[in-house]
Every structure is written in C-alpha cells, then in structure tokens.
Motif scaffolding. Structure first.
Motif, mmCIF file in Angstrom:
data_model
loop_
_atom_site.group_PDB
_atom_site.id
_atom_site.type_symbol
_atom_site.label_atom_id
_atom_site.label_comp_id
_atom_site.label_asym_id
_atom_site.label_seq_id
_atom_site.Cartn_x
_atom_site.Cartn_y
_atom_site.Cartn_z
ATOM 1 N N PRO A 29 3.159 11.040 0.124
ATOM 2 C CA PRO A 29 3.534 11.712 -1.134
ATOM 3 C C PRO A 29 3.222 13.204 -1.114
ATOM 4 C CG PRO A 29 1.499 10.480 -1.408
ATOM 5 C CD PRO A 29 2.017 10.130 -0.036
ATOM 6 N N ASP A 30 3.955 13.932 -1.935
ATOM 7 C CA ASP A 30 3.730 15.379 -2.094
ATOM 8 C C ASP A 30 2.618 15.613 -3.111
ATOM 9 O OD1 ASP A 30 5.793 15.894 -0.311
ATOM 10 O OD2 ASP A 30 7.301 15.877 -1.899
ATOM 11 N N GLY A 31 1.385 15.519 -2.667
ATOM 12 C CA GLY A 31 0.265 15.712 -3.581
ATOM 13 C C GLY A 31 -0.021 14.461 -4.392
ATOM 14 N N LEU A 32 -1.026 14.545 -5.253
ATOM 15 C CA LEU A 32 -1.442 13.415 -6.076
ATOM 16 C C LEU A 32 -1.309 13.759 -7.552
ATOM 17 C CD1 LEU A 32 -4.651 12.252 -4.149
ATOM 18 C CD2 LEU A 32 -2.343 11.302 -4.019
ATOM 19 N N SER A 33 -0.787 12.806 -8.313
ATOM 20 C CA SER A 33 -0.595 13.032 -9.746
ATOM 21 C C SER A 33 -0.408 11.691 -10.441
ATOM 22 C CB SER A 33 0.626 13.923 -9.988
ATOM 23 O OG SER A 33 0.910 14.019 -11.365
ATOM 24 N N LEU A 34 -0.741 11.666 -11.732
ATOM 25 C CA LEU A 34 -0.499 10.483 -12.567
ATOM 26 C C LEU A 34 0.776 10.642 -13.400
ATOM 27 C CD1 LEU A 34 -4.129 9.796 -13.862
ATOM 28 C CD2 LEU A 34 -2.937 8.646 -11.979
ATOM 29 N N ARG A 35 1.561 11.625 -13.046
ATOM 30 C CA ARG A 35 2.752 11.957 -13.832
ATOM 31 C C ARG A 35 3.680 10.764 -14.004
ATOM 32 N NH1 ARG A 35 7.637 15.609 -11.274
ATOM 33 N NH2 ARG A 35 9.246 15.056 -12.820
ATOM 34 N N TRP A 36 3.944 10.041 -12.921
ATOM 35 C CA TRP A 36 4.970 8.996 -12.979
ATOM 36 C C TRP A 36 4.500 7.754 -13.719
ATOM 37 C CZ3 TRP A 36 9.510 10.781 -12.351
ATOM 38 C CH2 TRP A 36 9.718 11.876 -11.509
ATOM 39 N N PHE A 37 3.190 7.580 -13.837
ATOM 40 C CA PHE A 37 2.698 6.486 -14.661
ATOM 41 C C PHE A 37 2.993 6.766 -16.131
ATOM 42 C CE2 PHE A 37 0.164 6.034 -10.812
ATOM 43 C CZ PHE A 37 0.204 4.662 -10.611
ATOM 44 N N GLY A 38 2.802 8.007 -16.533
ATOM 45 C CA GLY A 38 3.156 8.377 -17.894
ATOM 46 C C GLY A 38 4.644 8.242 -18.150
ATOM 47 N N LEU B 77 0.830 -1.213 0.000
ATOM 48 C CA LEU B 77 0.000 0.000 0.000
ATOM 49 C C LEU B 77 0.857 1.253 0.000
ATOM 50 C CD1 LEU B 77 -2.786 -1.052 2.553
ATOM 51 C CD2 LEU B 77 -2.860 -1.106 0.050
ATOM 52 N N PHE B 78 1.999 1.226 0.698
ATOM 53 C CA PHE B 78 2.913 2.362 0.683
ATOM 54 C C PHE B 78 3.457 2.604 -0.724
ATOM 55 C CE2 PHE B 78 3.812 1.676 5.411
ATOM 56 C CZ PHE B 78 3.003 2.748 5.777
ATOM 57 N N VAL B 79 3.814 1.508 -1.416
ATOM 58 C CA VAL B 79 4.335 1.641 -2.782
ATOM 59 C C VAL B 79 3.276 2.222 -3.706
ATOM 60 C CG1 VAL B 79 5.181 0.350 -4.779
ATOM 61 C CG2 VAL B 79 6.019 -0.217 -2.493
ATOM 62 N N VAL B 80 2.049 1.718 -3.601
ATOM 63 C CA VAL B 80 0.964 2.209 -4.449
ATOM 64 C C VAL B 80 0.703 3.685 -4.186
ATOM 65 C CG1 VAL B 80 -1.488 1.986 -4.976
ATOM 66 C CG2 VAL B 80 -0.094 -0.061 -4.658
ATOM 67 N N ALA B 81 0.680 4.073 -2.913
ATOM 68 C CA ALA B 81 0.441 5.480 -2.582
ATOM 69 C C ALA B 81 1.558 6.364 -3.121
ATOM 70 C CB ALA B 81 0.320 5.635 -1.065
ATOM 71 N N THR B 82 2.791 5.894 -3.025
ATOM 72 C CA THR B 82 3.933 6.680 -3.515
ATOM 73 C C THR B 82 3.899 6.844 -5.029
ATOM 74 O OG1 THR B 82 5.240 5.790 -1.683
ATOM 75 C CG2 THR B 82 6.447 6.868 -3.451
ATOM 76 N N ALA B 83 3.314 5.862 -5.735
ATOM 77 C CA ALA B 83 3.260 5.932 -7.190
ATOM 78 C C ALA B 83 2.431 7.110 -7.680
ATOM 79 C CB ALA B 83 2.689 4.633 -7.749
ATOM 80 N N PHE B 84 1.497 7.580 -6.860
ATOM 81 C CA PHE B 84 0.636 8.698 -7.254
ATOM 82 C C PHE B 84 1.175 10.040 -6.766
ATOM 83 C CE2 PHE B 84 -2.134 5.028 -7.406
ATOM 84 C CZ PHE B 84 -2.884 5.254 -8.547
ATOM 85 N N SER B 85 2.438 10.055 -6.370
ATOM 86 C CA SER B 85 3.023 11.282 -5.843
ATOM 87 C C SER B 85 3.219 12.324 -6.944
ATOM 88 C CB SER B 85 4.375 10.977 -5.184
ATOM 89 O OG SER B 85 5.013 12.168 -4.788
#
Length: 265
Positions: free
Chosen positions: A41-50, A24-32
C-alpha cells in the motif's frame, strides 16, 4: 520434535499458507493511504474504513444480508429439526431417500439450484421480491440443519427419551427436557454454519436478487467491477474482524468443543 507424517505436515502448512496469505494481503491493502487497490500500500491510513462505514449501498445491503441470514437460518432449523427427528427417531418409510432429498442441495452446484429456483419462482410465478431470496437461502441451509443436528441425535442414546416417555412424560415434554438438550450442540453448529453460509453466499444471491433485496457480497462484487479503490478491502477487513470477535465470544462462553460436539463425536 519430529513428525511421523512429514508429507501430511507439509501439505497442512501449504494449505494454511494458501488460505491465510491472501487474507493478509487484503488486510494490509485496507490500510492503504492511496486511491488504488494495490500491494504494497501507498502509506498507512484509516481513510477507507471511514468510507466503507459511510457508503450507503454497503450499509443497506449489510442490513439485508443480516436479516436474510438470520431469517433463513431460523426457518431452516424450524424445518430441519422435525425432519431430523422423524428420520432418526420416527418410523418413516424410505428414511434414506428422504434424507438424501434434504441433503441434495449440498451435492448440486449452487448455480444449478439458483437457476432452478429462478426458473420456477421468478419466471413461472413472477415473484420478484425478497421472498425469492429467502426461499433460496432456506433451501441452501436445510442440509446443514438436517445433517448437523442429525449427527447430534445419531450419537445420543435413544433410551433416554424412551425412559422419559415411560415415566409418563408427554411427547412435547420429552422433546423439551430430553431431546432438545441432546440437540443443543447440533443446533449451535447448524446455526453458525447456516448464518455464515447465507451471509457469504454469492452464486445463489446473484441469481435471485431483486431491486429491494441485494446482499452485501453481491453489492461488493458490483462495486469491484466499477471501482478499483481499497474500500472493498476495508469492508472485507471489517467483516473479518467481526467474524473473529464472534468466534472468540463463542469460544469463551460455550467452547468450540461443545458447539461442534455433535459433529466431532
């Protein structure tokens, strides 16, 4: 409802927490939305998935991992199923010794297996291509093919095959119409376990990799050593999501009880 085994229940809950919370920590960090890998995480974003979906080394190694997992699983089953039939249905001398040899990669640490293959294939025979990695993964998956399909065959009634042969069926027809359906749960189980094991393997792949064959887990490990951004967390989340989708499809189409029936009986 009170449980009659409070210690076992407590240990089970603790085990689930230990396994699930880090994911769950890894998943939450992925949306940082930040540029560093940290929690919260510092806010929420889909940036790192792209970023992950457009990063060429990850995409190239993903293709390699998928091809390697499919090929090694298929070869392991092609070698393991005849061995299983010979062990459980044939008059093979020293059956226990032969079965132990097939199961030995499960006992020996992967690093030892990888080092032995590296010594023989790379150093002795100077092989430095994808075939080395394929041989290593196939050797690693053979125990799953033999053990899991063997569980299905051991729980089946051999009189069914004897009856088919008694009615005039050839050995090939008996295998296709009787033995193969008996092995189906074990084949699905071995294929799933083999594919996941090959795809996620790091120690063996790290030792046997070559310039033209690098798997995704090894590439991700190298990336973590050089960069500290959430792209690896995003990649891990995508892999986790794909695994969940595959599990749901397998459950809806076949059911886990049927897939793993050869082991659970």
């Amino acid at each position: 409802m009170k449980t009659s085994r409070p210690v076992a229940g407590t240990l089970a809950v603790a085990g689930y927490i230990i396994m699930i919370v880090p994911i769950l920590f890894v998943v939450a960090t992925a949306f940082s939305a930040g540029s560093t890998l940290k929690f919260p995480p510092d806010g929420l974003s889909l940036r790192w998935f792209g970023e992950a979906l457009s990063y060429d080394p990850f995409l190239e190694s993903l293709v390699t991992s998928l091809q390697l997992a499919v090929a090694s699983t298929a070869i392991a089953l092609l070698l393991g199923v005849p061995a299983t039939i010979a062990i459980h249905r044939g008059r093979l001398p020293g059956k226990n010794i032969v079965e132990s040899l097939f199961l030995s990669p499960l006992i020996v640490p992967e690093l030892v297996v990888g080092l032995a293959l590296f010594q023989q294939l790379v150093i002795t025979y100077n092989l430095e291509n994808a075939s080395v990695l394929l041989i290593g993964h196939t050797a690693l998956l053979l125990p799953y093919a033999v053990r899991v399909t063997g569980a299905s065959l051991a729980n089946a009634d051999p009189s069914l095959e004897e009856a088919a042969r008694g009615l005039g069926a050839s050995p090939l027809r008996t295998f296709v119409t009787v033995t193969l359906p008996i092995l189906r749960p074990g084949l699905f189980s071995a294929a799933l376990l083999g594919f996941v094991t090959s795809f996620n393997n790091v120690p063996l792949s790290l030792l046997l990799q070559s310039r033209d064959a690098r798997t995704l887990p090894v590439t991700m490990l190298d990336y973590v050593q050089q960069s500290y951004d959430p792209m690896v967390a995003a990649t891990s989340t995508l892999i986790l999501g794909a695994t969940v989708v595959i599990a749901i499809i397998a459950e809806r189409t076949l059911g886990f009880a049927k897939i793993f029936g050869g082991i659970n009986r």
